[in-house]
Design a protein around this motif. Structure first.
Motif, PDB file in Angstrom:
ATOM      1  N   ASN A   1       0.813  -1.217   0.000  1.00 36.23           N
ATOM      2  CA  ASN A   1       0.000   0.000   0.000  1.00 36.23           C
ATOM      3  C   ASN A   1       0.844   1.264   0.000  1.00 36.23           C
ATOM      4  N   VAL A   2       1.927   1.257   0.778  1.00 44.48           N
ATOM      5  CA  VAL A   2       2.772   2.448   0.869  1.00 44.48           C
ATOM      6  C   VAL A   2       3.409   2.768  -0.483  1.00 44.48           C
ATOM      7  N   LEU A   3       3.861   1.758  -1.199  1.00 45.38           N
ATOM      8  CA  LEU A   3       4.457   2.013  -2.512  1.00 45.38           C
ATOM      9  C   LEU A   3       3.399   2.506  -3.498  1.00 45.38           C
ATOM     10  N   GLU A   4       2.185   1.975  -3.410  1.00 48.14           N
ATOM     11  CA  GLU A   4       1.106   2.467  -4.275  1.00 48.14           C
ATOM     12  C   GLU A   4       0.808   3.935  -3.974  1.00 48.14           C
ATOM     13  N   ILE A   5       0.768   4.276  -2.694  1.00 46.94           N
ATOM     14  CA  ILE A   5       0.518   5.664  -2.300  1.00 46.94           C
ATOM     15  C   ILE A   5       1.652   6.566  -2.790  1.00 46.94           C
ATOM     16  N   ALA A   6       2.892   6.106  -2.639  1.00 51.38           N
ATOM     17  CA  ALA A   6       4.036   6.901  -3.076  1.00 51.38           C
ATOM     18  C   ALA A   6       3.953   7.214  -4.569  1.00 51.38           C
TER      19      ALA A   6
ATOM     20  N   MET B   1       1.471   9.788  -5.285  1.00 58.41           N
ATOM     21  CA  MET B   1       1.959  11.112  -4.897  1.00 58.41           C
ATOM     22  C   MET B   1       2.936  11.684  -5.918  1.00 58.41           C
ATOM     23  N   GLY B   2       3.295  10.877  -6.900  1.00 58.28           N
ATOM     24  CA  GLY B   2       4.250  11.331  -7.905  1.00 58.28           C
ATOM     25  C   GLY B   2       5.684  11.021  -7.586  1.00 58.28           C
ATOM     26  N   LEU B   3       5.898  10.225  -6.546  1.00 55.08           N
ATOM     27  CA  LEU B   3       7.264   9.864  -6.190  1.00 55.08           C
ATOM     28  C   LEU B   3       7.785   8.790  -7.141  1.00 55.08           C
ATOM     29  N   GLN B   4       9.057   8.869  -7.478  1.00 55.93           N
ATOM     30  CA  GLN B   4       9.703   7.776  -8.197  1.00 55.93           C
ATOM     31  C   GLN B   4      10.034   6.685  -7.190  1.00 55.93           C
ATOM     32  N   VAL B   5       9.738   5.441  -7.549  1.00 59.88           N
ATOM     33  CA  VAL B   5       9.978   4.302  -6.662  1.00 59.88           C
ATOM     34  C   VAL B   5      10.913   3.322  -7.351  1.00 59.88           C
ATOM     35  N   GLU B   6      11.955   2.927  -6.646  1.00 56.74           N
ATOM     36  CA  GLU B   6      12.882   1.913  -7.154  1.00 56.74           C
ATOM     37  C   GLU B   6      12.868   0.724  -6.188  1.00 56.74           C
ATOM     38  N   GLU B   7      12.477  -0.437  -6.682  1.00 47.43           N
ATOM     39  CA  GLU B   7      12.493  -1.644  -5.871  1.00 47.43           C
ATOM     40  C   GLU B   7      13.808  -2.359  -6.131  1.00 47.43           C
TER      41      GLU B   7
ATOM     42  N   THR C   1       7.684  10.787   4.689  1.00 49.34           N
ATOM     43  CA  THR C   1       7.233   9.691   5.547  1.00 49.34           C
ATOM     44  C   THR C   1       5.940  10.064   6.256  1.00 49.34           C
ATOM     45  N   SER C   2       5.879  11.275   6.771  1.00 48.96           N
ATOM     46  CA  SER C   2       4.672  11.723   7.482  1.00 48.96           C
ATOM     47  C   SER C   2       3.461  11.736   6.554  1.00 48.96           C
ATOM     48  N   GLU C   3       3.666  12.160   5.298  1.00 48.65           N
ATOM     49  CA  GLU C   3       2.562  12.183   4.350  1.00 48.65           C
ATOM     50  C   GLU C   3       2.133  10.769   3.970  1.00 48.65           C
ATOM     51  N   LEU C   4       3.094   9.875   3.785  1.00 42.73           N
ATOM     52  CA  LEU C   4       2.774   8.484   3.495  1.00 42.73           C
ATOM     53  C   LEU C   4       1.966   7.870   4.628  1.00 42.73           C
ATOM     54  N   ARG C   5       2.389   8.134   5.851  1.00 50.85           N
ATOM     55  CA  ARG C   5       1.680   7.595   7.017  1.00 50.85           C
ATOM     56  C   ARG C   5       0.251   8.135   7.074  1.00 50.85           C
ATOM     57  N   SER C   6       0.109   9.436   6.886  1.00 52.45           N
ATOM     58  CA  SER C   6      -1.212  10.059   6.946  1.00 52.45           C
ATOM     59  C   SER C   6      -2.142   9.479   5.882  1.00 52.45           C
ATOM     60  N   ARG C   7      -1.643   9.338   4.673  1.00 43.06           N
ATOM     61  CA  ARG C   7      -2.479   8.810   3.598  1.00 43.06           C
ATOM     62  C   ARG C   7      -2.804   7.331   3.820  1.00 43.06           C
ATOM     63  N   TYR C   8      -1.879   6.597   4.390  1.00 43.13           N
ATOM     64  CA  TYR C   8      -2.160   5.187   4.662  1.00 43.13           C
ATOM     65  C   TYR C   8      -3.217   5.035   5.743  1.00 43.13           C
ATOM     66  N   ILE C   9      -3.161   5.860   6.762  1.00 41.21           N
ATOM     67  CA  ILE C   9      -4.191   5.820   7.800  1.00 41.21           C
ATOM     68  C   ILE C   9      -5.565   6.113   7.194  1.00 41.21           C
TER      69      ILE C   9
END
Length: 280
Positions: free
Chosen positions: A209-214, A217-223, A266-274
């Protein structure tokens, strides 16, 4: 007195008994899940159910318990508003101890219990976690959520003894994960980097879920794996798990990460996940 569930029955916790011959005890053949409880409801169950099925398949355990009914019953009987529900499924109790399970499989042992705990307003969400790096010496099949947690226990206790909140595990020069959570960084470029899901790490439900939210949000994600050097140079670091949600890490091995406080991403990710959990 807390009410727990064991093999189809709700009962006071002091009446729940499991055989010393259970294969989880004799061989570590057991898997588990943990679901956050928010506002009196268990959350994100479809992801947890899918991982439970994968874990049981990997450990050759068969079970078809109606877990949502069990969890709803535990929440009601214990009046749980916020916390966690743990459930565990084992290889059962054969007639004799033998490495080979009987061909006619014995019924699985199944139990579940609640735990009151702050999930949304956890103190560490405001202060951040202080962790240390620790060699990763766990077994090879980490993608199954098994009860073989001895090494994680040892790492957590070593961290506590050294004055830290937790440990991040290092193997072959890269970070794998935390002792009971996935590990992530916002690197020097502003990219969210997370170890890919393979046998080296647990496929975290919260991580999904956190990666989907990221990405939303327009964040680039590298796994991909990341090194301790990347961690120390990162803007932010955080863990993700069902119990901690997304939790900032502000210090590693005594060295500050970023501005030494919970990061804005991190704070925004947490808020959106909640928000997502409350709507699930």
């Amino acid at each position: 007195m807390r009410i727990v569930w064991l093999n189809g029955e709700f009962m006071p916790e002091d009446e729940a008994k499991v055989s010393i011959f259970d294969r989880a005890l004799t061989f570590g053949q057991g898997v588990y899940e943990v679901s956050p409880v928010i506002d009196g409801k268990f959350r994100n169950w479809p992801h947890h159910a899918a991982r439970l099925e994968r874990s049981m398949d990997a450990c050759r355990i068969a079970d078809d318990t109606d877990w949502p009914a069990v969890m709803a019953g535990l929440i009601e009987r214990n009046g749980l508003n916020e916390g966690r529900i743990y459930l565990q499924v084992t290889g059962g109790v054969p007639a004799n101890r033998d490495f080979l399970a009987p061909l006619d499989r014995v019924p699985a042992t199944r139990f579940a219990f609640t735990q009151v705990a702050p999930v949304i307003d956890a103190p560490a969400a405001k202060t951040g976690l202080r962790v240390m790096l620790y060699p990763d010496g766990r077994w090879a099949l980490r993608s199954a959520k098994t009860t073989q947690l001895l090494y994680a226990v040892l790492a957590k206790e070593a961290a506590r003894d050294a004055g830290f909140d937790d440990a991040w595990l290092v193997e072959d020069g890269v970070i794998t994960e935390a002792t009971s959570a996935n590990a992530h960084i916002i690197d020097a470029r502003g990219v969210l980097v997370s170890h890919p899901v393979d046998r080296a790490v647990l496929p975290g439900v919260t991580r999904i879920n956190v990666l989907e939210i990221a990405r939303a949000m327009g964040l680039q994600v590298e796994e991909r794996p990341f090194t301790p050097e990347e961690l120390f140079a990162a803007r932010e670091a955080f863990i993700s798990s069902a119990g901690a949600l997304a939790m900032p890490v502000v210090e590693v091995d005594g060295r500050p990460i970023g501005n030494a406080g919970p990061g804005t991403v991190t704070s925004e990710l947490r808020s959106r996940y909640i928000t997502l959990l409350k709507a699930s």
